[in-house]
Design a protein around this motif. Structure first.
Motif, PDB file in Angstrom:
ATOM      1  N   UNK A   1       0.840  -1.209   0.000  1.00  0.00           N
ATOM      2  CA  UNK A   1       0.000   0.000   0.000  1.00  0.00           C
ATOM      3  C   UNK A   1       0.870   1.252   0.000  1.00  0.00           C
ATOM      4  N   UNK A   2       1.939   1.243   0.799  1.00  0.00           N
ATOM      5  CA  UNK A   2       2.850   2.388   0.846  1.00  0.00           C
ATOM      6  C   UNK A   2       3.527   2.589  -0.507  1.00  0.00           C
ATOM      7  N   UNK A   3       3.952   1.499  -1.134  1.00  0.00           N
ATOM      8  CA  UNK A   3       4.593   1.602  -2.448  1.00  0.00           C
ATOM      9  C   UNK A   3       3.631   2.158  -3.492  1.00  0.00           C
ATOM     10  N   UNK A   4       2.372   1.725  -3.447  1.00  0.00           N
ATOM     11  CA  UNK A   4       1.388   2.239  -4.393  1.00  0.00           C
ATOM     12  C   UNK A   4       1.170   3.738  -4.220  1.00  0.00           C
ATOM     13  N   UNK A   5       1.052   4.189  -2.971  1.00  0.00           N
ATOM     14  CA  UNK A   5       0.810   5.607  -2.716  1.00  0.00           C
ATOM     15  C   UNK A   5       1.996   6.467  -3.105  1.00  0.00           C
ATOM     16  N   UNK A   6       3.190   5.902  -3.102  1.00  0.00           N
ATOM     17  CA  UNK A   6       4.378   6.654  -3.491  1.00  0.00           C
ATOM     18  C   UNK A   6       4.611   6.649  -5.003  1.00  0.00           C
ATOM     19  N   UNK A   7       3.819   5.883  -5.745  1.00  0.00           N
ATOM     20  CA  UNK A   7       3.980   5.803  -7.204  1.00  0.00           C
ATOM     21  C   UNK A   7       2.601   5.845  -7.867  1.00  0.00           C
ATOM     22  N   UNK A   8       1.788   6.835  -7.479  1.00  0.00           N
ATOM     23  CA  UNK A   8       0.434   6.929  -8.006  1.00  0.00           C
ATOM     24  C   UNK A   8       0.407   7.242  -9.497  1.00  0.00           C
ATOM     25  N   UNK A   9       1.452   7.873 -10.006  1.00  0.00           N
ATOM     26  CA  UNK A   9       1.480   8.260 -11.417  1.00  0.00           C
ATOM     27  C   UNK A   9       1.998   7.148 -12.330  1.00  0.00           C
ATOM     28  N   UNK A  10       2.329   6.009 -11.740  1.00  0.00           N
ATOM     29  CA  UNK A  10       2.837   4.892 -12.518  1.00  0.00           C
ATOM     30  C   UNK A  10       1.820   3.753 -12.576  1.00  0.00           C
ATOM     31  N   UNK A  11       1.861   3.000 -13.666  1.00  0.00           N
ATOM     32  CA  UNK A  11       1.078   1.770 -13.763  1.00  0.00           C
ATOM     33  C   UNK A  11       2.004   0.624 -13.361  1.00  0.00           C
TER      34      UNK A  11
END
Length: 323
Positions: free
Chosen positions: A113-123
């Protein structure tokens, strides 16, 4: 008609249960528990006479006993989600979340979840997400935990109706009883309908069923070090174990969707999500098969059974939303 005006009276046992309280339980409590049937009958007769006499007196005094102006019931599904102001438990070690709450992959799910929130602009692909999560180091060893989420009604029609709790989900571990008394309390981890951000108010598209294992919060100082300033996490998060997605159509015989535990590589798939994504509770009916296993109980059936039906007939809200 049911979708517009709700279910008819006596649709379930709650209607007659209320009469049982008024005419049986209250009457029995008024007796000395000896020759109770005659005393209960007398008590009910006297109550009815008092009500009739009160109406007669009000009529003689020209007092209108019916000052309430009836209005149509609020059939809106609007509700607001609430949690208690203070947590149910403070500084719960992560190891206890794993052992007592069943949040086996709490660290891994939170790292994703932390990784997703830190890379919201990436797929992010699954492999890329796992690589990013492997580099996340949690600066804490405990979290604050809530054991209950409630939904309260909203006075959508402006009738000044009181707000009441209309739904709730629990996520709390069991409690051992004393050696003298058998007062142990089993664990309770409810299932809920979760919105992935694309779900509408009606239909199952964009929704998925999950079992809530932990409702927790991260301290603000830790959140500032883990998340970017522009994407701080919500105050409350939840650790969810997923069930399989809904099929395109429900069963043709009873109209309920069939789901199972979502397993990948022999392990249950879990995620950390914002609590605000949890829409409402869900009632699951086990698929018993030709014979119902005797060792299944209400406390263990979610762990013992593999396949369930999502009960869309449990209440009016579920009937409309899960069709």
């Amino acid at each position: 008609m049911i979708r517009l005006y709700g279910t008819t009276d006596n649709y379930n046992t709650e209607y007659t249960e209320h009469l049982h309280i008024d005419f049986t339980k209250d009457a029995y409590r008024a007796t000395n528990h000896k020759d109770e049937f005659a005393q209960m009958t007398w008590w009910l007769e006297r109550k009815e006479k008092i009500v009739r006499h009160d109406k007669f007196i009000r009529w003689q005094l020209n007092i209108n006993p019916f000052t309430h102006h009836p209005h149509p019931p609020d059939l809106s599904f609007r509700r607001t989600q609430t949690l208690t102001k203070h947590p149910s438990a403070k500084a719960v070690p992560i190891q206890r979340l794993i052992s007592d709450y069943g949040a086996i992959y709490f660290r891994e799910a939170l790292a994703r979840y932390i990784a997703q929130q830190n890379h919201l602009n990436e797929t992010l692909s699954r492999r890329r997400l796992e690589d990013l999560a492997a580099n996340v180091v949690l600066p804490f060893h405990s979290v604050t935990v809530h054991h209950k989420i409630k939904w309260v009604s909203i006075d959508a029609q402006g009738h000044r109706d009181p707000c009441v709790t209309i739904d709730s989900v629990h996520a709390k571990p069991g409690r051992a009883g004393s050696s003298q008394r058998d007062d142990a309390v089993p664990a309770r981890f409810d299932t809920a309908l979760v919105n992935d951000g694309t779900g509408d108010s009606v239909g199952v598209k964009g929704y998925r069923v999950g079992q809530i294992r932990t409702i927790f919060s991260i301290q603000q100082r830790d959140a500032l070090s883990l998340f970017p300033p522009t994407s701080q996490p919500p105050k409350h998060l939840a650790y969810i174990e997923w069930f399989t997605p809904f099929s395109s159509t429900p069963d043709s015989h009873h109209g309920m969707y069939k789901i199972s535990r979502f397993i990948r590589s022999g392990e249950r798939v879990a995620s950390v999500i914002p609590v605000s994504n949890i829409a409402h509770s869900v009632h699951l009916i086990p698929k018993f098969g030709p014979v119902a296993p005797r060792h299944w109980t209400s406390n263990t059936v979610l762990e013992e059974c593999d396949t369930f039906f999502v009960n869309c007939y449990i209440d009016r809200h579920s009937f409309v939303a899960l069709r």
